[in-house]
Design an enzyme around this catalytic site. Sequence first.
Site, mmCIF file in Angstrom:
data_model
loop_
_atom_site.group_PDB
_atom_site.id
_atom_site.type_symbol
_atom_site.label_atom_id
_atom_site.label_comp_id
_atom_site.label_asym_id
_atom_site.label_seq_id
_atom_site.Cartn_x
_atom_site.Cartn_y
_atom_site.Cartn_z
ATOM 1 N N LEU A 191 1.202 -1.249 0.155
ATOM 2 C CA LEU A 191 -0.262 -0.233 -0.064
ATOM 3 C C LEU A 191 1.144 1.064 -0.157
ATOM 4 C CD1 LEU A 191 -2.564 -0.608 2.528
ATOM 5 C CD2 LEU A 191 -2.915 -0.015 -0.369
ATOM 6 N N ASP A 192 0.802 2.392 -1.080
ATOM 7 C CA ASP A 192 1.564 3.707 -0.877
ATOM 8 C C ASP A 192 1.886 4.019 0.766
ATOM 9 O OD1 ASP A 192 1.911 3.004 -3.990
ATOM 10 O OD2 ASP A 192 0.695 4.374 -4.245
ATOM 11 N N PRO A 193 2.386 4.787 1.273
ATOM 12 C CA PRO A 193 2.943 5.636 1.883
ATOM 13 C C PRO A 193 1.205 6.475 2.038
ATOM 14 C CG PRO A 193 5.024 5.329 1.390
ATOM 15 C CD PRO A 193 3.820 4.986 0.326
#
Length: 329
Positions: A51-53
């Site tokens: 998951l992207d930050p």
Amino acid sequence: MTAPVRPPRQPRRALHGVLLLDKPRGWTSNDALQKAKGMLRAEKAGHTGTLDPLATGLLPLCFGAATKFSQVSLDADKTYRATLQLGQRSTTGDLEGELFDPRPVQVDADQLAAACARFVGEIDQLPPMHSALKKDGKALYEYARAGVEVERTPRRVTIHAIDIVAWDDAAHTLVIDVRCSKGTYIRTLAEDIGTALACGAHLAGLRRTASGPLRLDEALTLEQLQAMSEDERLSHLRPPEVLLADWPVVTLAADEAARLLAGMRRRVALPDAAQVRVHGPDGALLGSAHITAGQLIADRLLSPPEVAGLAAQRGAPLRPPDPIAAVTA
């Protein structure tokens, strides 16, 4: 001056199972994994898809034997709740980039529905430059940060459904639920919807709410995990088969289970199946397999120490799976 005495480091241990984590905003998936791994003192761990930050939500973490089936969750369909900001584009497609190209937003409910409907089904997406996809061994975002744009090949993905959750006409924010195949870029979808509406858009928020049969409403935050005792943390560790929860179950007698674990094919009076999960007579997971022409053929098997470790863990309140079908061979 005497140096402070540090408490002895707690030893790592072999744990087997799945923890459903609600990843916080600003953390990388690996940061969240390592934090949870440390709190559980686990020897071996991995997650099931980055998951992207800036994104939050469901991040299934696999420990021990469960890591053998992490690819199943990685390949599973995902569900996201996305917030789109209409009327302005971003250099990265989300809030990390610089905003540009402001445009008036003059859309109604029918136009919003029609724009979303255009992207339901199989579509081709061009991977964004600000993504972890690699080219020549280097992540695309590394090229992007250096000001270099490289050639990319469109990828075929499937968007099963887009449901409009909310539309704020004054703020020009659109909230949608997206159920899609693996590899779908929601920021690209946001930009494409903005283009279809002729006003531009960027992704202002993203939360993963499901991965295959796993759901966000059963996940824990890092703060909740931190506040728990060690036994409470273990009580939330689910057995590895939750990753295979929608697969049919084959249950083997003890002698047949032993032969399967030794790598031998077993004769079963069952129809062909591309993927089944196999359990022993005591309910313990043995691994995954497929059935062809009456033969049960192993795909991924647990090792004897892993089977024994799972049996020992059943002394703790591990949550059982909910199989959709069970058959006895």
